[in-house]
Design a protein around this motif. Structure first.
Motif, PDB file in Angstrom:
ATOM      1  N   UNK A 170     -23.799 -19.312  11.083  1.00 23.34           N
ATOM      2  CA  UNK A 170     -23.446 -19.175   9.673  1.00 23.34           C
ATOM      3  C   UNK A 170     -22.106 -18.476   9.484  1.00 23.34           C
ATOM      4  N   UNK A 171     -21.669 -17.721  10.485  1.00 24.77           N
ATOM      5  CA  UNK A 171     -20.380 -17.036  10.371  1.00 24.77           C
ATOM      6  C   UNK A 171     -19.198 -17.960  10.654  1.00 24.77           C
ATOM      7  N   UNK A 172     -19.458 -19.150  11.173  1.00 25.16           N
ATOM      8  CA  UNK A 172     -18.388 -20.114  11.434  1.00 25.16           C
ATOM      9  C   UNK A 172     -17.924 -20.691  10.099  1.00 25.16           C
ATOM     10  N   UNK A 173     -16.622 -20.746   9.836  1.00 25.23           N
ATOM     11  CA  UNK A 173     -16.129 -21.217   8.537  1.00 25.23           C
ATOM     12  C   UNK A 173     -16.617 -22.619   8.195  1.00 25.23           C
ATOM     13  N   UNK A 174     -17.004 -22.811   6.935  1.00 24.98           N
ATOM     14  CA  UNK A 174     -17.475 -24.115   6.484  1.00 24.98           C
ATOM     15  C   UNK A 174     -16.352 -25.150   6.517  1.00 24.98           C
ATOM     16  N   UNK A 175     -15.103 -24.686   6.354  1.00 22.76           N
ATOM     17  CA  UNK A 175     -13.989 -25.623   6.386  1.00 22.76           C
ATOM     18  C   UNK A 175     -13.877 -26.347   7.712  1.00 22.76           C
ATOM     19  N   UNK A 176     -14.241 -25.664   8.799  1.00 26.36           N
ATOM     20  CA  UNK A 176     -14.213 -26.292  10.113  1.00 26.36           C
ATOM     21  C   UNK A 176     -15.234 -27.413  10.208  1.00 26.36           C
ATOM     22  N   UNK A 177     -16.404 -27.177   9.631  1.00 29.98           N
ATOM     23  CA  UNK A 177     -17.446 -28.204   9.664  1.00 29.98           C
ATOM     24  C   UNK A 177     -17.083 -29.381   8.760  1.00 29.98           C
ATOM     25  N   UNK A 178     -16.562 -29.079   7.568  1.00 35.23           N
ATOM     26  CA  UNK A 178     -16.222 -30.146   6.630  1.00 35.23           C
ATOM     27  C   UNK A 178     -15.096 -31.019   7.166  1.00 35.23           C
ATOM     28  N   UNK A 179     -14.129 -30.416   7.833  1.00 32.16           N
ATOM     29  CA  UNK A 179     -13.052 -31.215   8.395  1.00 32.16           C
ATOM     30  C   UNK A 179     -13.555 -32.122   9.503  1.00 32.16           C
ATOM     31  N   UNK A 180     -14.558 -31.654  10.260  1.00 33.79           N
ATOM     32  CA  UNK A 180     -15.128 -32.496  11.311  1.00 33.79           C
ATOM     33  C   UNK A 180     -15.868 -33.683  10.709  1.00 33.79           C
ATOM     34  N   UNK A 181     -16.611 -33.444   9.639  1.00 33.73           N
ATOM     35  CA  UNK A 181     -17.307 -34.553   8.971  1.00 33.73           C
ATOM     36  C   UNK A 181     -16.324 -35.545   8.359  1.00 33.73           C
ATOM     37  N   UNK A 182     -15.225 -35.050   7.832  1.00 28.99           N
ATOM     38  CA  UNK A 182     -14.215 -35.932   7.257  1.00 28.99           C
ATOM     39  C   UNK A 182     -13.571 -36.818   8.322  1.00 28.99           C
ATOM     40  N   UNK A 183     -13.528 -36.347   9.557  1.00 29.91           N
ATOM     41  CA  UNK A 183     -12.986 -37.145  10.658  1.00 29.91           C
ATOM     42  C   UNK A 183     -14.021 -38.076  11.262  1.00 29.91           C
ATOM     43  N   UNK A 184     -15.225 -38.097  10.677  1.00 32.96           N
ATOM     44  CA  UNK A 184     -16.257 -39.024  11.138  1.00 32.96           C
ATOM     45  C   UNK A 184     -17.199 -38.469  12.178  1.00 32.96           C
ATOM     46  N   UNK A 186     -20.495 -36.727  13.760  1.00 31.95           N
ATOM     47  CA  UNK A 186     -21.910 -36.606  13.427  1.00 31.95           C
ATOM     48  C   UNK A 186     -22.350 -35.172  13.647  1.00 31.95           C
ATOM     49  N   UNK A 187     -23.605 -34.911  13.307  1.00 32.98           N
ATOM     50  CA  UNK A 187     -24.115 -33.552  13.513  1.00 32.98           C
ATOM     51  C   UNK A 187     -24.147 -33.204  14.998  1.00 32.98           C
ATOM     52  N   UNK A 188     -24.494 -34.167  15.853  1.00 28.68           N
ATOM     53  CA  UNK A 188     -24.526 -33.900  17.287  1.00 28.68           C
ATOM     54  C   UNK A 188     -23.127 -33.596  17.811  1.00 28.68           C
ATOM     55  N   UNK A 189     -22.149 -34.365  17.373  1.00 24.00           N
ATOM     56  CA  UNK A 189     -20.773 -34.106  17.794  1.00 24.00           C
ATOM     57  C   UNK A 189     -20.262 -32.771  17.266  1.00 24.00           C
ATOM     58  N   UNK A 190     -20.623 -32.447  16.030  1.00 27.51           N
ATOM     59  CA  UNK A 190     -20.220 -31.165  15.465  1.00 27.51           C
ATOM     60  C   UNK A 190     -20.810 -30.013  16.250  1.00 27.51           C
ATOM     61  N   UNK A 191     -22.071 -30.162  16.629  1.00 27.68           N
ATOM     62  CA  UNK A 191     -22.751 -29.070  17.329  1.00 27.68           C
ATOM     63  C   UNK A 191     -22.199 -28.854  18.727  1.00 27.68           C
ATOM     64  N   UNK A 192     -22.089 -29.931  19.500  1.00 21.98           N
ATOM     65  CA  UNK A 192     -21.763 -29.784  20.911  1.00 21.98           C
ATOM     66  C   UNK A 192     -20.250 -29.788  21.195  1.00 21.98           C
ATOM     67  N   UNK A 193     -19.446 -30.298  20.303  1.00 21.65           N
ATOM     68  CA  UNK A 193     -18.009 -30.366  20.562  1.00 21.65           C
ATOM     69  C   UNK A 193     -17.211 -29.319  19.795  1.00 21.65           C
ATOM     70  N   UNK A 194     -17.769 -28.810  18.700  1.00 15.10           N
ATOM     71  CA  UNK A 194     -17.005 -27.869  17.878  1.00 15.10           C
ATOM     72  C   UNK A 194     -17.678 -26.510  17.805  1.00 15.10           C
ATOM     73  N   UNK A 195     -18.976 -26.494  17.474  1.00 18.63           N
ATOM     74  CA  UNK A 195     -19.655 -25.210  17.267  1.00 18.63           C
ATOM     75  C   UNK A 195     -19.923 -24.493  18.585  1.00 18.63           C
ATOM     76  N   UNK A 196     -20.475 -25.183  19.567  1.00 17.51           N
ATOM     77  CA  UNK A 196     -20.820 -24.523  20.827  1.00 17.51           C
ATOM     78  C   UNK A 196     -19.608 -23.949  21.563  1.00 17.51           C
ATOM     79  N   UNK A 197     -18.470 -24.656  21.616  1.00 24.00           N
ATOM     80  CA  UNK A 197     -17.312 -24.046  22.298  1.00 24.00           C
ATOM     81  C   UNK A 197     -16.864 -22.714  21.719  1.00 24.00           C
ATOM     82  N   UNK A 198     -17.102 -22.486  20.423  1.00 26.33           N
ATOM     83  CA  UNK A 198     -16.717 -21.204  19.821  1.00 26.33           C
ATOM     84  C   UNK A 198     -17.896 -20.238  19.752  1.00 26.33           C
ATOM     85  N   UNK A 199     -19.014 -20.617  20.347  1.00 31.42           N
ATOM     86  CA  UNK A 199     -20.223 -19.793  20.297  1.00 31.42           C
ATOM     87  C   UNK A 199     -20.561 -19.175  21.653  1.00 31.42           C
TER      88      UNK A 199
END
Length: 303
Positions: A170-184, A186-199
């Motif tokens: 929840x501390x990860x900025x929402x803008x990072x998630x929204x930009x990932x969704x705008x680039x197409x 999915x939730x799996x890609x968001x989780x394993x390619x964007x969220x986990x590397x910064x976690x």
């Protein structure tokens, strides 16, 4: 002619030297009281067996003897328990991290219906458990009794870890998630390619919690594993120290004629095996220290 200067009431005042000294003295005393028991075990394990048997070792080793460690290294039961513990730690840590990630991420999706109810539902069993008898019946009915899965499966999901990881996500900025969704993405890609590397910090916290918890666990093996070949290392230590069902003096070879081996006491051997079983998990912490403190602080913040 002297000038009178008015003191600013909002100025930051420097602390008292006496108070700082007292605080440092208290902290040092607490550290010494915390570290001394382990230091005492170490010096007892390497001192002369005669001095250990007479309980004359308090502040520094008296004599030098490593024969008890030689006996431990020759014990096949100990190495068998060591291998079981490594299996339990590796599999349990991986499952704890995986379930924490997969359980925490959906609870961070703001438009998920019933999200707050699910969170409230998870908090209830975190504070109130069914007890030992229902847990035993469940493990037995699932066919896990007297198998390695009786140790691995029941502890695979930790609600505390899920809440901790969710708070971090929840501390990860929402803008990072929204930009990932705008680039197409999915939730799996968001989780394993964007969220986990910064976690990595929170994953280090979950990993070290799991490693220490599983490594020190022995009660589950006492309840669910009557087969001694499946016992973890801490259960072996329990049998040595508490139940005294393992004769450590019998570890010597039949053709051994070493006089020093004959005077070894079970007391020193117990100290030696405590050191031998505790060192691996102590050496694990430096590998996670880089992320541990940051993850513990960020994961404890409220939403």
């Amino acid at each position: 002619m002297s000038t009178w200067v008015r003191r600013n009431p909002n100025a930051v005042r420097q602390g008292s030297t006496l108070v700082d000294f007292i605080i440092y003295a208290i902290v040092i005393a607490i550290c010494l009281a915390t570290l001394y028991p382990f230091y005492f075990v170490i010096i007892m394990s390497i001192s002369s067996p005669r001095e250990v048997a007479a309980m004359n070792v308090f502040w520094y080793p008296k004599g030098f003897f490593l024969g008890s460690y030689e006996l431990i290294l020759k014990d096949k039961q100990m190495w068998w328990a060591y291998s079981n513990t490594i299996i339990y730690v590796l599999s349990g840590t991986l499952l704890n991290c995986l379930t924490a990630i997969l359980g925490a991420y959906p609870l961070t999706v703001r438009h998920l219906k019933g999200r707050k109810w699910v969170i409230a539902y998870l908090i209830i069993p975190m504070y109130f458990g069914g007890g030992l008898i229902p847990s035993f019946l469940l493990v037995n009915n699932l066919g896990l009794y007297n198998t390695i899965f009786a140790i691995i499966i029941p502890g695979a999901v930790s609600i505390w870890n899920i809440i901790l990881v969710r708070t971090f996500f929840m501390s990860i900025p929402e803008g990072l998630k929204e930009s990932a969704f705008m680039d197409g993405a999915s939730h799996w890609q968001l989780l394993f390619r964007i969220i986990l590397p910064v976690s990595k910090p929170i994953m280090a916290v979950i990993a070290i919690y799991s490693i220490v918890g599983i490594w020190n666990s022995w009660f589950d093996a006492l309840v669910y594993l009557p087969n001694e070949k499946l016992h973890p290392l801490q259960m072996y230590l329990y049998r040595v120290i508490v139940q005294q069902t393992v004769d450590l003096k019998a570890m010597t070879m039949e053709d051994s004629a070493n006089a020093m081996t004959q005077i070894l006491s079970n007391i020193q051997l117990k100290y030696s095996i405590i050191v031998f079983t505790a060192l691996p998990v102590i050496f694990t912490y430096p590998f996670f220290q880089k992320y541990f403190i940051k993850g513990a602080l960020l994961g404890s913040l409220k939403e």
